[in-house]
Scaffold this motif. Structure first.
Motif, PDB file in Angstrom:
ATOM      1  N   LEU A   1      24.502  36.817  49.543  1.00  0.00           N
ATOM      2  CA  LEU A   1      25.586  36.431  48.624  1.00  0.00           C
ATOM      3  C   LEU A   1      26.941  36.573  49.321  1.00  0.00           C
ATOM      4  O   LEU A   1      27.086  37.384  50.238  1.00  0.00           O
ATOM      5  N   PRO A   2      27.947  35.819  48.886  1.00  0.00           N
ATOM      6  CA  PRO A   2      29.281  35.998  49.472  1.00  0.00           C
ATOM      7  C   PRO A   2      29.804  37.389  49.124  1.00  0.00           C
ATOM      8  O   PRO A   2      29.483  37.923  48.063  1.00  0.00           O
ATOM      9  N   GLY A   3      30.613  37.943  50.015  1.00  0.00           N
ATOM     10  CA  GLY A   3      31.171  39.273  49.756  1.00  0.00           C
ATOM     11  C   GLY A   3      32.340  39.195  48.787  1.00  0.00           C
ATOM     12  O   GLY A   3      33.056  38.200  48.769  1.00  0.00           O
ATOM     13  N   TYR A   4      32.530  40.227  48.014  1.00  0.00           N
ATOM     14  CA  TYR A   4      33.689  40.247  47.118  1.00  0.00           C
ATOM     15  C   TYR A   4      34.772  41.161  47.698  1.00  0.00           C
ATOM     16  O   TYR A   4      34.513  41.959  48.604  1.00  0.00           O
ATOM     17  N   GLY A   5      35.957  41.046  47.156  1.00  0.00           N
ATOM     18  CA  GLY A   5      37.011  42.007  47.470  1.00  0.00           C
ATOM     19  C   GLY A   5      37.723  41.824  48.795  1.00  0.00           C
ATOM     20  O   GLY A   5      38.404  42.727  49.260  1.00  0.00           O
ATOM     21  N   TYR A   6      37.571  40.664  49.417  1.00  0.00           N
ATOM     22  CA  TYR A   6      38.287  40.474  50.681  1.00  0.00           C
ATOM     23  C   TYR A   6      39.718  40.072  50.399  1.00  0.00           C
ATOM     24  O   TYR A   6      39.986  39.048  49.776  1.00  0.00           O
ATOM     25  N   ALA A   7      40.647  40.909  50.873  1.00  0.00           N
ATOM     26  CA  ALA A   7      42.055  40.762  50.483  1.00  0.00           C
ATOM     27  C   ALA A   7      42.693  39.459  50.962  1.00  0.00           C
ATOM     28  O   ALA A   7      43.588  38.933  50.316  1.00  0.00           O
ATOM     29  N   LYS A   8      42.213  38.942  52.105  1.00  0.00           N
ATOM     30  CA  LYS A   8      42.948  37.834  52.722  1.00  0.00           C
ATOM     31  C   LYS A   8      42.595  36.435  52.192  1.00  0.00           C
ATOM     32  O   LYS A   8      43.100  35.452  52.710  1.00  0.00           O
ATOM     33  N   VAL A   9      41.734  36.350  51.226  1.00  0.00           N
ATOM     34  CA  VAL A   9      41.519  35.017  50.652  1.00  0.00           C
ATOM     35  C   VAL A   9      42.370  34.888  49.392  1.00  0.00           C
ATOM     36  O   VAL A   9      42.760  35.882  48.783  1.00  0.00           O
ATOM     37  N   SER A  10      42.653  33.671  49.023  1.00  0.00           N
ATOM     38  CA  SER A  10      43.531  33.440  47.875  1.00  0.00           C
ATOM     39  C   SER A  10      42.862  33.893  46.580  1.00  0.00           C
ATOM     40  O   SER A  10      41.635  34.007  46.504  1.00  0.00           O
TER      41      SER A  10
ATOM     42  N   ILE B   1      28.843  34.148  42.361  1.00  0.00           N
ATOM     43  CA  ILE B   1      27.927  35.293  42.349  1.00  0.00           C
ATOM     44  C   ILE B   1      27.413  35.506  40.922  1.00  0.00           C
ATOM     45  O   ILE B   1      26.222  35.687  40.681  1.00  0.00           O
ATOM     46  N   GLU B   2      28.358  35.444  39.981  1.00  0.00           N
ATOM     47  CA  GLU B   2      28.024  35.660  38.577  1.00  0.00           C
ATOM     48  C   GLU B   2      27.015  34.615  38.084  1.00  0.00           C
ATOM     49  O   GLU B   2      26.033  34.941  37.423  1.00  0.00           O
TER      50      GLU B   2
ATOM     51  N   GLN C   1      30.469  32.383  52.768  1.00  0.00           N
ATOM     52  CA  GLN C   1      31.200  31.855  51.618  1.00  0.00           C
ATOM     53  C   GLN C   1      30.294  31.012  50.745  1.00  0.00           C
ATOM     54  O   GLN C   1      30.740  30.279  49.870  1.00  0.00           O
ATOM     55  N   THR C   2      29.015  31.102  51.043  1.00  0.00           N
ATOM     56  CA  THR C   2      28.028  30.321  50.299  1.00  0.00           C
ATOM     57  C   THR C   2      26.904  31.272  49.922  1.00  0.00           C
ATOM     58  O   THR C   2      26.850  32.397  50.424  1.00  0.00           O
ATOM     59  N   ILE C   3      26.014  30.818  49.049  1.00  0.00           N
ATOM     60  CA  ILE C   3      24.812  31.607  48.787  1.00  0.00           C
ATOM     61  C   ILE C   3      23.710  31.029  49.665  1.00  0.00           C
ATOM     62  O   ILE C   3      23.392  29.848  49.571  1.00  0.00           O
TER      63      ILE C   3
END
Ligand code: GTP
Ligand code: MG
Length: 199
Positions: A76-85, A96-97, A60-62
């Motif tokens: 880099l943190p992963g994107y698209g994980y459904a279970k986070v808010s 990331i951006e 959840q960090t870089i």
């Protein structure tokens, strides 16, 4: 690459500023659980120096890994994980951006895609965003050990077409279990780092 030293030098959270690093950075992006941390461990010849998630959304960090006082591998943190808010998703996306826009040392950007599936809408958005921002990412097709050898070409084509990659885009099949593809990735990294040194 002979690993003489490695050090998790900087961990960057949502509110922390990016480090002003002295060496080139090699970054790994991709959806949650695609295998970024596992790949970084494989590159460093370590089992679990970079934390691997049993549950996705672990990184959840870089994280900046200093290799040989020569370059950084950036997890880099992963994107698209459904279970986070939604709020968290947005914050990670921004993080990331911000990194991709502002890093002065980013040399090579790898985008990881699971070889078993066609790229998701998130993968396509990420790829397009990366290209629009002027990068030419190298694709790594992860979890190669999970498919039959006979399926490889078909799956690679699915990735190439699913992302509508630019002509000449390199796609490297990789497995952190068999370590297949590891040398090819290091070779590519070393070539770009060396090229830069000769300026
Ligand atoms: N079979 C197989 N499993 C893999 C491979 N790479 C990663 N995995 C597994 O996939 C899961 C996620 O791997 P990670 O390396 O933590 O993925 P990540 O992209 O860093 O995930 P986030 O930090 O959540 O973004 C773990 O259970 C790994 O053991 C691979 O090449 N083959
Ligand atoms: Mg991770």
């Amino acid at each position: 690459m002979v690993i003489k030293s490695l050090n998790l030098e900087t961990v960057c959270g949502i509110t922390s500023g990016l480090p002003d690093n002295p060496y080139p950075e090699i970054a790994f992006a991709g959806k949650s659980n695609v295998g970024k941390s596992s790949l970084i461990n494989a590159l460093m010849n370590r089992k679990s120096y970079a934390r691997i998630s049993a549950t996705p959304g672990k990184t959840q960090t870089i994280n900046f890994y200093n290799i040989n006082e020569e370059l950084y591998l950036v997890d880099l943190p992963g994107y698209g994980y459904a279970k986070v808010s939604e709020k968290e998703k947005l914050q990670w996306g921004k993080m990331i951006e911000r990194y991709l826009r502002n890093s002065k040392q980013l040399q090579t950007l790898f985008l990881l895609i699971d070889i078993r599936h066609a790229p998701s809408a998130n993968d396509r958005t990420m790829y397009e965003w990366i290209v629009e921002n002027g990068y030419r990412p190298v694709i790594i097709a992860t979890k190669l050990d999970k498919i039959k050898r006979s399926q490889k070409d078909k799956q690679l084509k699915l990735i190439r077409e699913g992302l509508s990659v630019l002509p000449g885009t390199v796609i490297i099949p990789f497995s952190s279990v068999s370590k297949q593809g590891r040398e090819e990735i290091w070779e590519l990294v070393e070539t770009t780092v060396l090229q830069r040194r000769s300026f």
